[in-house]
Write a protein that holds these residues in place. Structure first.
Motif, PDB file in Angstrom:
ATOM      1  N   ALA A 125      31.837  33.066  29.319  1.00 29.30           N
ATOM      2  CA  ALA A 125      32.820  33.776  30.154  1.00 29.30           C
ATOM      3  C   ALA A 125      32.151  34.383  31.387  1.00 29.30           C
ATOM      4  CB  ALA A 125      33.519  34.866  29.342  1.00 29.30           C
ATOM      5  N   ASP A 126      30.927  34.867  31.245  1.00 30.81           N
ATOM      6  CA  ASP A 126      30.178  35.398  32.394  1.00 30.81           C
ATOM      7  C   ASP A 126      29.935  34.290  33.422  1.00 30.81           C
ATOM      8  OD1 ASP A 126      29.871  38.007  31.252  1.00 30.81           O
ATOM      9  OD2 ASP A 126      28.143  37.271  30.085  1.00 30.81           O
ATOM     10  N   MET A 127      29.608  33.097  32.932  1.00 26.64           N
ATOM     11  CA  MET A 127      29.345  31.969  33.823  1.00 26.64           C
ATOM     12  C   MET A 127      30.620  31.543  34.559  1.00 26.64           C
ATOM     13  SD  MET A 127      26.143  31.529  33.709  1.00 26.64           S
ATOM     14  CE  MET A 127      26.008  29.988  34.602  1.00 26.64           C
ATOM     15  N   ASP A 128      31.741  31.566  33.856  1.00 28.07           N
ATOM     16  CA  ASP A 128      33.014  31.217  34.496  1.00 28.07           C
ATOM     17  C   ASP A 128      33.343  32.210  35.608  1.00 28.07           C
ATOM     18  OD1 ASP A 128      33.276  29.088  32.724  1.00 28.07           O
ATOM     19  OD2 ASP A 128      34.685  30.151  31.410  1.00 28.07           O
ATOM     20  N   TRP A 129      33.151  33.491  35.334  1.00 27.50           N
ATOM     21  CA  TRP A 129      33.416  34.522  36.334  1.00 27.50           C
ATOM     22  C   TRP A 129      32.463  34.380  37.523  1.00 27.50           C
ATOM     23  CZ3 TRP A 129      36.684  37.251  38.668  1.00 27.50           C
ATOM     24  CH2 TRP A 129      36.341  38.381  39.414  1.00 27.50           C
ATOM     25  N   LEU A 130      31.193  34.110  37.253  1.00 27.50           N
ATOM     26  CA  LEU A 130      30.233  33.904  38.340  1.00 27.50           C
ATOM     27  C   LEU A 130      30.635  32.707  39.209  1.00 27.50           C
ATOM     28  CD1 LEU A 130      26.736  34.566  36.740  1.00 27.50           C
ATOM     29  CD2 LEU A 130      27.651  35.608  38.820  1.00 27.50           C
ATOM     30  N   ALA A 131      31.112  31.644  38.571  1.00 24.54           N
ATOM     31  CA  ALA A 131      31.549  30.467  39.329  1.00 24.54           C
ATOM     32  C   ALA A 131      32.694  30.843  40.267  1.00 24.54           C
ATOM     33  CB  ALA A 131      31.964  29.346  38.381  1.00 24.54           C
ATOM     34  N   PHE A 132      33.616  31.673  39.793  1.00 21.00           N
ATOM     35  CA  PHE A 132      34.728  32.098  40.640  1.00 21.00           C
ATOM     36  C   PHE A 132      34.240  33.004  41.773  1.00 21.00           C
ATOM     37  CE2 PHE A 132      38.429  34.758  41.698  1.00 21.00           C
ATOM     38  CZ  PHE A 132      39.277  33.752  42.132  1.00 21.00           C
ATOM     39  N   LEU A 135      31.350  32.931  43.164  1.00 25.24           N
ATOM     40  CA  LEU A 135      30.677  32.069  44.138  1.00 25.24           C
ATOM     41  C   LEU A 135      31.688  31.326  45.002  1.00 25.24           C
ATOM     42  CD1 LEU A 135      27.722  30.715  41.980  1.00 25.24           C
ATOM     43  CD2 LEU A 135      27.621  32.362  43.862  1.00 25.24           C
ATOM     44  N   ARG A 136      32.807  30.954  44.410  1.00 24.71           N
ATOM     45  CA  ARG A 136      33.862  30.290  45.180  1.00 24.71           C
ATOM     46  C   ARG A 136      34.436  31.262  46.210  1.00 24.71           C
ATOM     47  NH1 ARG A 136      34.236  25.323  45.639  1.00 24.71           N
ATOM     48  NH2 ARG A 136      34.111  25.087  43.426  1.00 24.71           N
ATOM     49  N   LEU A 137      34.666  32.498  45.812  1.00 21.11           N
ATOM     50  CA  LEU A 137      35.169  33.503  46.758  1.00 21.11           C
ATOM     51  C   LEU A 137      34.169  33.712  47.891  1.00 21.11           C
ATOM     52  CD1 LEU A 137      36.734  36.213  44.399  1.00 21.11           C
ATOM     53  CD2 LEU A 137      37.935  34.478  45.764  1.00 21.11           C
ATOM     54  N   ARG A 138      32.889  33.806  47.531  1.00 25.21           N
ATOM     55  CA  ARG A 138      31.846  34.009  48.536  1.00 25.21           C
ATOM     56  C   ARG A 138      31.782  32.813  49.479  1.00 25.21           C
ATOM     57  NH1 ARG A 138      25.456  34.745  47.206  1.00 25.21           N
ATOM     58  NH2 ARG A 138      25.516  32.487  47.220  1.00 25.21           N
ATOM     59  N   GLU A 139      31.885  31.616  48.918  1.00 22.13           N
ATOM     60  CA  GLU A 139      31.837  30.395  49.716  1.00 22.13           C
ATOM     61  C   GLU A 139      32.999  30.309  50.704  1.00 22.13           C
ATOM     62  OE1 GLU A 139      32.590  25.953  48.371  1.00 22.13           O
ATOM     63  OE2 GLU A 139      30.639  26.667  47.683  1.00 22.13           O
ATOM     64  N   THR A 140      34.125  30.875  50.341  1.00 15.09           N
ATOM     65  CA  THR A 140      35.287  30.850  51.233  1.00 15.09           C
ATOM     66  C   THR A 140      35.317  32.040  52.189  1.00 15.09           C
ATOM     67  OG1 THR A 140      36.680  31.954  49.580  1.00 15.09           O
ATOM     68  CG2 THR A 140      36.714  29.547  49.608  1.00 15.09           C
ATOM     69  N   GLY A 141      34.263  32.840  52.164  1.00 15.12           N
ATOM     70  CA  GLY A 141      34.129  33.899  53.154  1.00 15.12           C
ATOM     71  C   GLY A 141      34.678  35.256  52.763  1.00 15.12           C
ATOM     72  N   PRO A 169      34.501  38.880  51.816  1.00 11.58           N
ATOM     73  CA  PRO A 169      33.411  39.868  51.859  1.00 11.58           C
ATOM     74  C   PRO A 169      33.181  40.503  50.488  1.00 11.58           C
ATOM     75  CG  PRO A 169      35.315  40.612  53.153  1.00 11.58           C
ATOM     76  CD  PRO A 169      35.648  39.280  52.596  1.00 11.58           C
ATOM     77  N   ILE A 170      32.007  41.053  50.305  1.00  8.74           N
ATOM     78  CA  ILE A 170      31.659  41.680  49.020  1.00  8.74           C
ATOM     79  C   ILE A 170      32.654  42.780  48.668  1.00  8.74           C
ATOM     80  CG2 ILE A 170      29.967  43.205  47.926  1.00  8.74           C
ATOM     81  CD1 ILE A 170      27.949  41.246  48.329  1.00  8.74           C
ATOM     82  N   GLN A 171      33.107  43.549  49.657  1.00 11.07           N
ATOM     83  CA  GLN A 171      34.075  44.612  49.376  1.00 11.07           C
ATOM     84  C   GLN A 171      35.363  44.025  48.789  1.00 11.07           C
ATOM     85  OE1 GLN A 171      32.536  44.204  52.344  1.00 11.07           O
ATOM     86  NE2 GLN A 171      31.246  46.004  52.514  1.00 11.07           N
ATOM     87  N   GLY A 172      35.793  42.894  49.305  1.00 11.16           N
ATOM     88  CA  GLY A 172      36.977  42.232  48.772  1.00 11.16           C
ATOM     89  C   GLY A 172      36.746  41.732  47.355  1.00 11.16           C
ATOM     90  N   MET A 173      35.563  41.179  47.130  1.00 10.94           N
ATOM     91  CA  MET A 173      35.227  40.707  45.777  1.00 10.94           C
ATOM     92  C   MET A 173      35.159  41.885  44.810  1.00 10.94           C
ATOM     93  SD  MET A 173      32.632  37.463  46.621  1.00 10.94           S
ATOM     94  CE  MET A 173      31.208  38.354  46.217  1.00 10.94           C
ATOM     95  N   GLN A 174      34.629  43.018  45.278  1.00 10.36           N
ATOM     96  CA  GLN A 174      34.575  44.211  44.421  1.00 10.36           C
ATOM     97  C   GLN A 174      35.983  44.695  44.084  1.00 10.36           C
ATOM     98  OE1 GLN A 174      31.895  46.428  47.093  1.00 10.36           O
ATOM     99  NE2 GLN A 174      30.716  46.931  45.257  1.00 10.36           N
ATOM    100  N   ALA A 175      36.860  44.703  45.079  1.00  9.45           N
ATOM    101  CA  ALA A 175      38.240  45.132  44.828  1.00  9.45           C
ATOM    102  C   ALA A 175      38.899  44.201  43.824  1.00  9.45           C
ATOM    103  CB  ALA A 175      39.030  45.159  46.138  1.00  9.45           C
ATOM    104  N   PHE A 176      38.672  42.909  43.979  1.00  3.72           N
ATOM    105  CA  PHE A 176      39.244  41.937  43.054  1.00  3.72           C
ATOM    106  C   PHE A 176      38.686  42.141  41.648  1.00  3.72           C
ATOM    107  CE2 PHE A 176      39.937  37.932  40.940  1.00  3.72           C
ATOM    108  CZ  PHE A 176      41.220  37.589  41.342  1.00  3.72           C
ATOM    109  N   ALA A 177      37.368  42.347  41.547  1.00  2.33           N
ATOM    110  CA  ALA A 177      36.742  42.573  40.236  1.00  2.33           C
ATOM    111  C   ALA A 177      37.291  43.842  39.595  1.00  2.33           C
ATOM    112  CB  ALA A 177      35.221  42.658  40.383  1.00  2.33           C
ATOM    113  N   GLY A 178      37.509  44.884  40.399  1.00  2.00           N
ATOM    114  CA  GLY A 178      38.076  46.120  39.869  1.00  2.00           C
ATOM    115  C   GLY A 178      39.478  45.899  39.315  1.00  2.00           C
ATOM    116  N   LEU A 179      40.282  45.132  40.037  1.00  2.00           N
ATOM    117  CA  LEU A 179      41.629  44.813  39.549  1.00  2.00           C
ATOM    118  C   LEU A 179      41.558  43.960  38.281  1.00  2.00           C
ATOM    119  CD1 LEU A 179      43.425  44.017  42.928  1.00  2.00           C
ATOM    120  CD2 LEU A 179      43.841  45.991  41.423  1.00  2.00           C
ATOM    121  N   ARG A 180      40.626  43.027  38.260  1.00  2.00           N
ATOM    122  CA  ARG A 180      40.461  42.153  37.088  1.00  2.00           C
ATOM    123  C   ARG A 180      40.135  42.971  35.841  1.00  2.00           C
ATOM    124  NH1 ARG A 180      35.674  39.436  35.021  1.00  2.00           N
ATOM    125  NH2 ARG A 180      36.282  37.545  33.900  1.00  2.00           N
TER     126      ARG A 180
END
Length: 170
Positions: free
Chosen positions: A46-53, A55-61, A63-74
């Motif tokens: 499950a950690d690997m699946d989340w990391l893959a996602f 990385l996809r978010l990062r690849e599409t540009g 920002p880390i703040q957006g990824m953090q907000a998404f992770a917080g909601l998750r």
């Protein structure tokens, strides 16, 4: 896949460094990873699946703040599904806009390359000018600007709205 992976194995599989993986955990992008009896991190499937996602978010540009907000909601579970969907829809719209801009740039490059091929073909059939320019000192680039025709047509309208005439500058 093994039941758990070491940080070195995850780094090798994802292309991230061990430092980055620890950083992602520290800033909340990755939930606390389980540990082996000796304290080493052990990443589950499950950690690997989340990391893959991520990385996809990062690849599409995203920002880390957006990824953090998404992770917080998750981390809030299903209660935040609508907000996460909204975030992803907004991000998708941004990605689509960038893709469209890149497609326009690709078209402009293709047009310029075709123009240069045509100029090269003409140069091979006749003796080139010594100055490297055509009549009245114009180069072959003068006829083909780097701006798409659509953008050239909009510029007078934009200047008019800004109170400028085509020959005036502020």
């Amino acid at each position: 896949m093994e039941t758990s992976l070491t940080i070195a194995q995850v780094a090798q599989r994802t292309g991230l460094t061990a430092h980055t993986l620890r950083y992602y955990e520290r800033i909340g992008l990755i939930a606390a990873v389980s540990r082996a009896p000796g304290g080493q991190r052990r990443y589950a499937s499950a950690d690997m699946d989340w990391l893959a996602f991520l990385l996809r978010l990062r690849e599409t540009g995203m920002p880390i703040q957006g990824m953090q907000a998404f992770a917080g909601l998750r981390s809030q579970g299903d209660a935040s599904v609508s907000e996460r969907r909204g975030m992803l829809e907004a991000h998708l719209a941004e990605v689509q806009a960038r893709v469209e801009a890149l497609q326009q740039s690709m078209q402009a490059l293709s047009t310029k390359i075709a123009h240069y091929r045509a100029v090269e073909a003409k140069v091979k059939t006749k003796r080139p000018s010594l100055s490297g320019t055509g009549p009245e000192g114009k180069t072959s680039d003068d006829e083909h600007t780097s701006q798409p025709k659509q953008q050239q047509q909009r510029q007078p309208a934009l200047r008019a709205r800004a109170g400028q005439t085509p020959g005036s500058r502020r």
